[in-house]
Design a protein around this motif. Structure first.
Motif, mmCIF file in Angstrom:
data_model
loop_
_atom_site.group_PDB
_atom_site.id
_atom_site.type_symbol
_atom_site.label_atom_id
_atom_site.label_comp_id
_atom_site.label_asym_id
_atom_site.label_seq_id
_atom_site.Cartn_x
_atom_site.Cartn_y
_atom_site.Cartn_z
ATOM 1 N N GLU A 221 8.343 11.486 2.241
ATOM 2 C CA GLU A 221 7.977 10.818 3.489
ATOM 3 C C GLU A 221 8.657 9.464 3.637
ATOM 4 N N PHE A 222 9.394 9.068 2.608
ATOM 5 C CA PHE A 222 10.096 7.786 2.639
ATOM 6 C C PHE A 222 11.604 8.005 2.540
ATOM 7 N N GLY A 223 12.036 9.125 3.080
ATOM 8 C CA GLY A 223 13.465 9.424 3.120
ATOM 9 C C GLY A 223 14.054 9.687 1.757
ATOM 10 N N SER A 224 13.263 10.254 0.844
ATOM 11 C CA SER A 224 13.708 10.551 -0.522
ATOM 12 C C SER A 224 14.187 9.293 -1.243
ATOM 13 N N ARG A 225 13.603 8.163 -0.898
ATOM 14 C CA ARG A 225 13.937 6.899 -1.549
ATOM 15 C C ARG A 225 12.818 6.480 -2.489
ATOM 16 N N ARG A 226 13.149 5.642 -3.464
ATOM 17 C CA ARG A 226 12.143 5.026 -4.326
ATOM 18 C C ARG A 226 11.780 3.666 -3.731
ATOM 19 N N PRO A 227 10.503 3.415 -3.482
ATOM 20 C CA PRO A 227 10.098 2.114 -2.932
ATOM 21 C C PRO A 227 10.635 0.937 -3.730
ATOM 22 N N ILE A 228 10.666 1.054 -5.065
ATOM 23 C CA ILE A 228 11.142 -0.057 -5.892
ATOM 24 C C ILE A 228 12.592 -0.394 -5.585
ATOM 25 N N ASP A 229 13.414 0.608 -5.234
ATOM 26 C CA ASP A 229 14.820 0.365 -4.913
ATOM 27 C C ASP A 229 14.967 -0.347 -3.575
ATOM 28 N N VAL A 230 14.120 0.029 -2.616
ATOM 29 C CA VAL A 230 14.164 -0.600 -1.296
ATOM 30 C C VAL A 230 13.788 -2.074 -1.414
ATOM 31 N N VAL A 231 12.777 -2.360 -2.230
ATOM 32 C CA VAL A 231 12.359 -3.744 -2.441
ATOM 33 C C VAL A 231 13.430 -4.524 -3.201
ATOM 34 N N SER A 232 13.988 -3.930 -4.234
ATOM 35 C CA SER A 232 14.970 -4.615 -5.081
ATOM 36 C C SER A 232 16.210 -5.032 -4.308
ATOM 37 N N ASN B 62 0.865 -1.170 0.000
ATOM 38 C CA ASN B 62 0.000 0.000 0.000
ATOM 39 C C ASN B 62 0.906 1.226 0.000
ATOM 40 N N SER B 63 0.756 2.085 -0.985
ATOM 41 C CA SER B 63 1.652 3.233 -1.119
ATOM 42 C C SER B 63 1.527 4.217 0.034
ATOM 43 N N SER B 64 0.461 4.107 0.839
ATOM 44 C CA SER B 64 0.309 4.993 1.994
ATOM 45 C C SER B 64 0.948 4.398 3.250
ATOM 46 N N ARG B 65 1.498 3.171 3.128
ATOM 47 C CA ARG B 65 2.161 2.531 4.277
ATOM 48 C C ARG B 65 3.539 2.012 3.835
ATOM 49 N N LEU B 66 4.357 2.930 3.348
ATOM 50 C CA LEU B 66 5.652 2.535 2.815
ATOM 51 C C LEU B 66 6.605 2.033 3.897
ATOM 52 N N ASN B 67 6.302 2.336 5.158
ATOM 53 C CA ASN B 67 7.153 1.845 6.248
ATOM 54 C C ASN B 67 7.167 0.316 6.298
ATOM 55 N N GLU B 68 6.125 -0.314 5.721
ATOM 56 C CA GLU B 68 6.092 -1.770 5.704
ATOM 57 C C GLU B 68 7.233 -2.345 4.856
ATOM 58 N N LEU B 69 7.717 -1.562 3.908
ATOM 59 C CA LEU B 69 8.831 -2.014 3.089
ATOM 60 C C LEU B 69 10.112 -2.091 3.908
ATOM 61 N N ASP B 70 10.258 -1.199 4.897
ATOM 62 C CA ASP B 70 11.411 -1.272 5.785
ATOM 63 C C ASP B 70 11.318 -2.498 6.686
ATOM 64 N N ASN B 71 10.108 -2.827 7.125
ATOM 65 C CA ASN B 71 9.922 -4.057 7.894
ATOM 66 C C ASN B 71 10.271 -5.276 7.040
ATOM 67 N N PHE B 72 9.855 -5.244 5.794
ATOM 68 C CA PHE B 72 10.133 -6.316 4.841
ATOM 69 C C PHE B 72 11.641 -6.523 4.709
ATOM 70 N N SER B 73 12.382 -5.424 4.662
ATOM 71 C CA SER B 73 13.828 -5.497 4.467
ATOM 72 C C SER B 73 14.575 -5.890 5.729
ATOM 73 N N SER B 74 14.121 -5.418 6.878
ATOM 74 C CA SER B 74 14.888 -5.607 8.117
ATOM 75 C C SER B 74 14.621 -6.938 8.807
ATOM 76 N N SER B 75 13.516 -7.595 8.474
ATOM 77 C CA SER B 75 13.182 -8.866 9.112
ATOM 78 C C SER B 75 13.948 -10.013 8.456
ATOM 79 N N SER B 76 14.488 -10.893 9.279
ATOM 80 C CA SER B 76 15.273 -12.018 8.756
ATOM 81 C C SER B 76 14.431 -13.259 8.482
ATOM 82 N N GLY B 77 13.152 -13.217 8.865
ATOM 83 C CA GLY B 77 12.282 -14.370 8.640
ATOM 84 C C GLY B 77 11.719 -14.388 7.233
ATOM 85 N N ILE B 78 10.776 -15.300 6.976
ATOM 86 C CA ILE B 78 10.120 -15.367 5.672
ATOM 87 C C ILE B 78 9.187 -14.173 5.540
#
Length: 271
Positions: free
Chosen positions: A227-238, A173-189
């Motif tokens: 609001e996402f630290g001047s980052r592109r969500p696609i780069d954080v996911v990639s 959800n583009s209004s909850r981009l912080n979830e992408l940081d959770n996606f990146s920082s978690s070591s689980g599935i």
């Protein structure tokens, strides 16, 4: 209410077929990297780092976890695929399909045979055998997206009993981009479920402006967000080197949209 799932033999065979493609790949547990946390002008960096905690109680700092690269050569991957095809009386491939990522695999199952269950189980098996933990499920519609999300919910305990762990899943959800940081920082599935629309829109940087709504909002994933630290969500996911699963995508979209999705995948796989 607790659901009881009976694993069918054909489902197990389908999972095994995918897993065996990577025979010879070493197991890497929690492959780490230093994440790009972005630049926040109005929020102290240290406050941001400690402001959110992932579901598995890992602090969101600068450490991220991603899928380790495939160490097999193209020749080894192709040989594994050809072996599986021969065992199942399938026409043997003469070359490896690797336009997007190291290889692309097609798993065909009839409607109602449990394909969503199969690819969720495949995630757990890939994690168990090779350590891969980051996945993206791309769906062609809201209805299928909600159905996939529901399947993850009702099978959570089932797979917990089998593998001793749960998958963390969420709908992009583009209004909850912080979830992408959770996606990146978690070591689980970790699994992100996303609509084709978010990948299929124009990649023209000039069109990626804040404040857009409707179809244009999907372009947020390709644009730098204040609001996402001047980052592109696609780069954080990639940066997580995710394994991408297309759920019925190519059978439900037009050719033009499919080409756009392929271009988006190519952009993601540049890392």
């Amino acid at each position: 209410m607790k659901f009881n799932f009976k694993t069918q033999q054909y489902q197990t065979e389908a999972v095994e077929a995918v897993v065996k493609v990577f025979n010879g790949q070493p197991h890497y547990d929690k492959a780490s990297y230093i994440r790009d946390l972005g630049v926040y002008e109005s929020l102290p960096q240290i406050a941001y780092n400690l402001s959110s905690v992932a579901e598995d109680n890992e602090l969101i700092g600068d450490m991220g976890y991603r899928n380790e690269s495939i160490e097999l050569t193209d020749a080894q991957l192709l040989e594994n695929i050809r072996t599986i095809q021969s065992e199942n009386n399938i026409r043997v491939s003469d070359k490896l399909i690797n336009d997007f990522g190291r290889c692309s695999l097609d798993i065909e199952m009839e409607t109602g045979t449990g394909k969503t269950y199969v690819y969720i189980k495949t995630m757990f098996e890939l994690n168990k055998r090779y350590g891969w933990s980051k996945f993206i499920v791309v769906v062609p519609s809201i209805a299928i997206r909600e159905g996939v999300n529901k399947t993850f919910q009702i099978t959570a305990e089932h797979f917990m009993e089998q593998y001793g762990k749960k998958a963390r899943f969420f709908i992009y959800n583009s209004s909850r981009l912080n979830e992408l940081d959770n996606f990146s920082s978690s070591s689980g599935i970790n699994v992100m479920i996303i609509n084709t629309q978010a990948f299929a829109t124009s990649l023209n940087e000039e069109k990626n402006k804040e404040g857009r709504t409707g179809d244009a909002a999907a372009r947020i994933i390709y644009s730098e967000r204040d609001e996402f630290g001047s980052r592109r969500p696609i780069d954080v996911v990639s940066a997580n080197r995710p394994i991408i699963i297309l759920d019925e995508a190519t059978s439900s979209i037009d050719t033009r949209t499919e080409i756009r999705i392929q271009k988006a995948f190519a952009s993601m796989m540049e890392r």
